[in-house]
Design an enzyme around this catalytic site. Structure first.
Site, mmCIF file in Angstrom:
data_model
loop_
_atom_site.group_PDB
_atom_site.id
_atom_site.type_symbol
_atom_site.label_atom_id
_atom_site.label_comp_id
_atom_site.label_asym_id
_atom_site.label_seq_id
_atom_site.Cartn_x
_atom_site.Cartn_y
_atom_site.Cartn_z
ATOM 1 N N ASP A 164 0.824 -1.208 0.000
ATOM 2 C CA ASP A 164 0.000 0.000 0.000
ATOM 3 C C ASP A 164 0.855 1.254 0.000
ATOM 4 O OD1 ASP A 164 -2.685 -1.085 0.109
ATOM 5 O OD2 ASP A 164 -2.281 -1.668 2.169
ATOM 6 N N ILE A 165 1.890 1.257 0.829
ATOM 7 C CA ILE A 165 2.766 2.422 0.930
ATOM 8 C C ILE A 165 3.487 2.668 -0.384
ATOM 9 C CG2 ILE A 165 4.823 3.327 2.078
ATOM 10 C CD1 ILE A 165 3.854 1.811 4.610
#
Length: 404
Positions: free
Chosen positions: A176-177
């Site tokens: 996600d990051i």
């Protein structure tokens, strides 16, 4: 509309840019929070009643979710039933006024709302439309759900992380990051190009392809060597010595040897065993990796005789990189964060919290506005658009399933 806490105002580089975000969870909110840090106005559309489901991930921050507090400062929250005719109208009015539309909805959801990149840019070619997907909007997995750990597994990252006996996931939402970072940087690039050419952009970032880029080194290693790097816990898979060792008082210190001059100094000045540097088994990094156990045993025996202060003094004098293996609690009180004045106070609906300034230092302090309550800005935004907020009052009791 000006958010509290925006003292930097027009000095911030994205002041005057409006971002409409149909977002949830981590990837897209991470991208838009960084845009907000740089002064953009971010309007976050949430489900009436429940909002971004990251609000319910935990309740560790004065009853609020640690994920949501981390990812959503400096934003405005509007609660809209986008399945209703009036809600859809407001959504399109917001889209018409936005410079950037960023979303990580489920497959096809943006198109069902009339906000596909094709539709938006057909109406206004200057728009920047950013889609964060799981596996890509085309291809055999376009309709498959994608969560962070699933992507860690499919890219092979989990096979690289852990010990020889067991795999482990990375301890943060790294897929996600990664996707959020590429959505953020892609948006910045598109804004720059629009400033130069007047042309907008259609951007897609997938979690899978973002993390695929981040496993590039082990991918090249595996393709070249015909085998993948092993799992060695906190030790480096292809460099030695590079890992944690216990000092005589039990404190764990991680050392990192990057080249042969460092290895020579480490042996002579830290271990005080210059003969080890001359051992043919340890003559190169490749040889030391092949004889990792012998290297580690030698270091472990010497370190066990040294209290932490003496060990750190020797490492410092020999110019060897090292670090303490900290807990998160120790990190929160790290002297670098204190000395460099990195902490600020951010307001939430249940009280203030400490938050770190973003790592990009542009010479003007980032926007560190409040974390919004669900629908906190609904009435103000509706009024700004020329609508009567009372006409939408009933929507707060409804739920919009489009935002999934």
């Amino acid at each position: 509309m000006t958010l509290p806490g925006t003292a930097a105002g027009a000095a911030l580089p994205l002041h005057g840019i409006t971002v409409l975000s149909l977002e949830h969870a981590v990837a897209a909110p991470f991208a838009t929070r960084q845009l907000a840090d740089l002064g953009a106005r971010v309007i976050k559309v949430e489900r009436p009643g429940s909002g971004d489901f990251a609000r319910q991930y935990d309740d560790s921050v004065n009853g609020e979710s640690s994920y949501f507090v981390w990812l959503n400062r400096s934003k405005e929250s509007i609660a809209l039933d986008v399945k209703s005719e009036d809600g859809r109208k407001v959504l399109h009015e917001l889209a018409d006024q936005a410079d950037v539309i960023l979303q990580n909805l489920g497959p096809g959801a943006a198109a069902r709302l009339g906000l596909s990149a094709e539709e938006v840019r057909a109406r206004d070619p200057k728009k920047i439309v950013v889609s964060v997907t799981g596996w890509g909007s085309t291809g055999p997995w376009a309709d498959r759900k994608a969560y962070d750990l699933l992507v860690q597994c499919e890219t092979g990252l989990v096979s690289l992380t852990g010990t020889p006996d067991d795999v482990a996931k990375v301890g943060v939402s790294i897929a996600d990051i990664a996707a959020g970072m590429y959505a953020f940087s892609g948006t910045l690039a598109a804004l720059y190009r629009r400033q130069v050419t007047g042309e907008g952009a259609t951007i897609e970032v997938s979690l899978f392809e973002s993390l695929a880029e981040w496993v590039g080194q082990p991918a090249h290693f595996t393709a070249g060597a015909g085998r993948q790097p092993g799992r060695f816990g906190a030790q480096h898979a292809t460099i030695a010595p590079y890992g944690p060792f216990a000092a005589g008082d039990g404190h764990t210190v991680l050392i990192a040897i990057q080249n042969e001059p460092e290895w020579s100094r480490f042996c002579s000045e830290v271990l005080q065993r210059p003969d080890i540097a001359e051992d043919p088994r340890f003559a190169s990094s490749t040889q030391r990796v092949a004889h990792r156990n012998e290297v580690n045993d030698t270091i472990t025996k010497v370190f066990a005789t040294l209290p932490t202060p003496e060990l750190q003094a020797r490492l410092t004098a020999a110019r060897i990189a090292f670090a303490g293996v900290n807990t998160i609690g120790e990190f929160l009180e790290h002297p670098i964060l204190q000395a460099r004045d990195r902490w600020r106070t951010v307001e939430t609906e249940h009280g203030p919290v400490r938050a770190l300034l973003p790592p990009i230092d542009l010479g003007v302090e980032a926007q560190m506005g409040p974390v919004p309550a669900l629908g906190e800005h609904t009435a103000d935004i509706l009024t700004e658009l020329g609508h009567d907020p009372l006409a939408f009052a009933g929507e707060s009791e409804q739920r919009s399933e489009e935002l999934t």
